[in-house]
Design a protein around this motif. Structure first.
Motif, PDB file in Angstrom:
ATOM      1  N   ALA A 191      11.849  44.067  -3.951  1.00 18.50           N
ATOM      2  CA  ALA A 191      10.868  44.317  -2.901  1.00 18.50           C
ATOM      3  C   ALA A 191      10.101  42.708  -3.132  1.00 18.50           C
ATOM      4  O   ALA A 191       9.748  42.091  -2.016  1.00 18.50           O
ATOM      5  CB  ALA A 191       9.588  45.264  -3.100  1.00 18.50           C
ATOM      6  N   CYS A 237      11.272  48.919  -0.183  1.00 20.76           N
ATOM      7  CA  CYS A 237      12.999  48.780  -0.159  1.00 20.76           C
ATOM      8  C   CYS A 237      13.597  49.815   0.694  1.00 20.76           C
ATOM      9  O   CYS A 237      14.574  49.458   1.457  1.00 20.76           O
ATOM     10  CB  CYS A 237      13.145  49.126  -1.654  1.00 20.76           C
ATOM     11  N   VAL A 285      18.669  49.532  -4.106  1.00 22.14           N
ATOM     12  CA  VAL A 285      17.878  49.443  -5.484  1.00 22.14           C
ATOM     13  C   VAL A 285      18.568  49.997  -6.739  1.00 22.14           C
ATOM     14  O   VAL A 285      19.281  51.003  -6.602  1.00 22.14           O
ATOM     15  CB  VAL A 285      16.678  50.303  -5.387  1.00 22.14           C
TER      16      VAL A 285
END
Length: 332
Positions: free
Chosen positions: A39, A176, A183
């Protein structure tokens, strides 16, 4: 229609963290591929061109897990696709000093510092969140490390900046998800052999359950208040040291006892700690017990002899002065 609220939050945090930089400055994001740092990197890629600064990314391969190299390469490729430049994979060898967590952190920060120097970066962004701050405060409490440890991580420390210390981990995860980012979940974050993981997965949830929500926010707020107090005491101690240091020659530091006797302990101990480090005592090995032993030469003086400190350094009281110096066999 504007961006998702979490996306707006992380972008605003990064924009605020870079507000003092000049056009053309280079900022590097440290990114592991986890939600927090991904992020951060995405927000930097968005903010940097609009702020007329250059932005790049560093990702560290600790070589501690199978596939770590592939993960690092994937993070680098994602960063390049976002237009970040330079992008570099930093491969490190993790030692054993201080345990696995400390050794990995030391290797990582050394690699980041060397890369920042090499690229001439004005700032390096780290993705620590409010939850990380809360964990740091709890660890400091458990170790009895004193107010400086309770002040947690600084928003700024040299070239390092932490834009997300006021944001929870839920914000970075939501950002995200809203951006559709892939991720990476670090297996170490689920391994309760690590002390920080125990705090994250066991201690904080119990506190939230028993005391109610908001514990992480309260701990982070405590860190900020403790840092303000510690900074003020450090500044006071620095002035005292400058006033009472009779000599600072090589590895020998001499302090005037009368100038220290009337001080609050919080200030006096900071002065003594600074003198010990200046004489060669390793800061990481210098405990509160060592500093208190030196302080007793002032507050409980009965003619006692040398107080031993780490690194072969000792302190003795002679004719109204404290002398910090290496043992004779350690002096060059």
């Amino acid at each position: 229609m504007g961006p998702h609220p979490a996306v707006a939050d992380v972008r605003r945090a990064v924009r605020d963290a870079l507000a003092d930089l000049s056009p053309g400055d280079l900022v590097l994001a440290a990114c592991s591929g986890g939600a927090d740092s991904l992020a951060l990197a995405a927000a930097l890629a968005f903010v940097a061109p609009r702020a007329n600064i250059r932005a790049g990314l560093l990702t560290v391969d600790h070589q501690l897990q199978e596939g770590s190299k592939d993960r690092a390469v994937k993070v680098a490729e994602t960063a390049k696709a976002w237009g970040l430049d330079p992008v570099e994979v930093l491969t490190v060898r993790v030692g054993t000093a201080g345990g696995p967590e400390a050794a990995a952190r030391d290797a990582r920060y050394q690699a980041l510092a060397e890369a920042a120097d090499r690229w001439g970066a004005a700032a390096v962004l780290l993705a620590h969140t409010r939850d990380d701050q809360a964990e740091t405060v709890l660890l400091g409490l458990a170790r009895g490390s004193g107010p400086r440890s309770l002040s947690g991580m600084a928003r700024r420390a040299g070239r390092y900046r932490r834009p997300f210390l006021h944001l929870g981990r839920d914000s970075t995860e939501s950002a995200c998800e809203a951006l559709g980012l892939d991720v990476w979940d670090d297996p170490h974050n689920a391994d309760t052999r690590y002390t920080r993981v125990k705090v994250r997965r066991r201690v904080l949830p119990v506190l939230e359950k028993e005391l109610g929500p908001g514990v992480a926010q309260a701990l982070a707020r405590t860190a900020e208040l403790a840092r303000d107090d510690s900074d003020a005491l450090d500044e006071w101690a620095s002035k005292v040291f400058d006033d009472c240091a009779l000599s600072d020659i090589g590895a020998v530091v001499t302090l005037a006892v009368p100038a220290l006797e009337g001080l609050p302990s919080a200030v006096r101990r900071r002065v003594l700690r600074r003198a010990a480090i200046a004489a060669g005592a390793p800061s990481g090995a210098l405990s509160a017990g060592h500093v208190m032993a030196a302080e007793r030469l002032i507050t409980a003086w009965r003619g006692q002899g040398r107080a031993d400190l780490p690194g072969g350094v000792g302190v003795v009281r002679r004719y109204g002065t404290l002398v910090f110096a290496p043992a004779p066999e350690n002096q060059a």
